[in-house]
Design an enzyme around this catalytic site. Sequence first.
Site, PDB file in Angstrom:
ATOM      1  N   LYS A   1      17.172  -3.871   1.250  1.00 38.85           N
ATOM      2  CA  LYS A   1      15.851  -3.334   0.912  1.00 38.85           C
ATOM      3  C   LYS A   1      14.786  -3.938   1.827  1.00 38.85           C
ATOM      4  O   LYS A   1      14.802  -5.134   2.118  1.00 38.85           O
ATOM      5  CB  LYS A   1      15.532  -3.643  -0.554  1.00 38.85           C
TER       6      LYS A   1
ATOM      7  N   SER B   1      11.800  -1.473 -10.779  1.00 39.75           N
ATOM      8  CA  SER B   1      12.209  -1.010  -9.450  1.00 39.75           C
ATOM      9  C   SER B   1      13.713  -0.965  -9.235  1.00 39.75           C
ATOM     10  O   SER B   1      14.177  -0.375  -8.266  1.00 39.75           O
ATOM     11  CB  SER B   1      11.558  -1.880  -8.370  1.00 39.75           C
TER      12      SER B   1
ATOM     13  N   SER C   1      10.613   0.703  -6.791  1.00 43.62           N
ATOM     14  CA  SER C   1      10.457   0.606  -5.353  1.00 43.62           C
ATOM     15  C   SER C   1      11.786   0.581  -4.594  1.00 43.62           C
ATOM     16  O   SER C   1      11.797   0.610  -3.364  1.00 43.62           O
ATOM     17  CB  SER C   1       9.664  -0.657  -5.004  1.00 43.62           C
TER      18      SER C   1
END
Length: 493
Positions: free
Chosen positions: A94, A193, A169
């Site tokens: 990520k 997220s 996210s």
Amino acid sequence: MTTAPTPTRAPYRLPEPVTWDALTLSRVIHARELSCREVMTTYLAHIAACNPRVNAIVSLRDETELLAEAEECDRELARGRSRGWLHGIPQAIKDLSATAGLRTTLGSPLFADQVPEHDSIMAARMKRDGALIIGKTNTPEFGLGSHTYNPVFGTTRNAYDPTKSAGGSSGGAAAALAMRLLPVADGSDMMGSLRNPAAYHNVFGLRPSFGRVPLGPLPENFGHQLATEGPMARSVADLARLLATQAGHDPRLPLSLTEDPTRFAGSLARDVRGLRIGWLGDWGGHLPMEPGLLPLCEQTHATFRDLGCAVEAADPGFPAERLWEAWVPLRQWMVAGNLAPLHADPAKRERLKPEARWEVEGGLARSALEIHQANQTRSAWHVRLLELFETYDFLALPSAQVFPFPVEEHWPREIAGRSMDTYHRWMEVVVPGSLSGGPVISLPAGFNAAGLPMGLQLIGRPRDDLGVLQLAHAYEQAAGDWLRRLPEFSPDR
């Protein structure tokens, strides 16, 4: 005059290796039934064909370098050496987590060219176990907002409907999993997220207990206790195995847990008969839900009951608004701590998205007493949770309040006729789990009539990550065929 027929494109054939779960792929590699080079070649070709549909993987590394690294993994296996269960398996980290020598932009134009010198603890552990880092997964700017778009790489689209949001996210990670661009993925979670994007992609996402996966190293390691990193996967066994890699104490993180993480790498089999699940639903009507969402999640109750669990309505016994009034200052305080230096520079402030400026300005306006009072509320919620866990083994509620929404919208402005007063109010349903500090998993709950996925949150007792994974594993075995439903793999958007 006749019109020439329009040529038809042959259906895209999904390469078999990308359909395997990570543990299967690991066994095949270690049995030398498929070389690491072949695995890398297959994944890179699949990414080239299908990533443009969703824009999940960014900062993709040079193919020649990646193939050379895969070939070195093959030579090591030939000598009888394995780095670990992820040996030779492609991974993308990520874009909020530091990767040495590879751009880590945080989705911000202010960091578009940032190349860290060191890996984050989590990335280092995944490399230690053999993962080959091929690139990054897309994220919103600074991870703010549960919709993955930013001015550096653009928008990540939903794998099941590219006109819809991928969530966030960890939206890039979830879309990559669903599109079979990665076998497992990492993510992070402050406000859902790891849960919201998992729900939007028919996969599993685990927010571990606070301290289970050390986050950092960071400049401040004592005060902020809202965010954590964790695993995402298409199977619970893969999820647990990746957690075993990510978890474990690190002396640089004084609040990280000391329990042996290898316990997550073992069998998840457990007799779940007699377990009691408290259904929190929409918190007594406080949380607005898109029509059809609550009934879809409630259909999962039958699966749990078939397993021998009891599912019954539970009264949270704690005002949701009180939780929200604690959540906002705590989140603003954390974001301001990270971004205030950027906000202080007028030129850089202009390049922050409005939601980031709102968080920082709110945090700067808070007093120390307000933060103390918010933490008192969080402490009171912890006490109430312990009381609930005297009756129930797990608590459950939806993973989101809306189905994946149009990709052009920055965030839902209203739900079921109720206006949202902040950019993140529409994700209020994840706040009780985030404030609990305990393990919370998002399980796939099914699809609505429009073919859009949704998920169910299970909140476990403090630090009972294994118990959460065991119940999730039992649920996975009993769930319907929709759990294996694939998105469309046409390379065309």
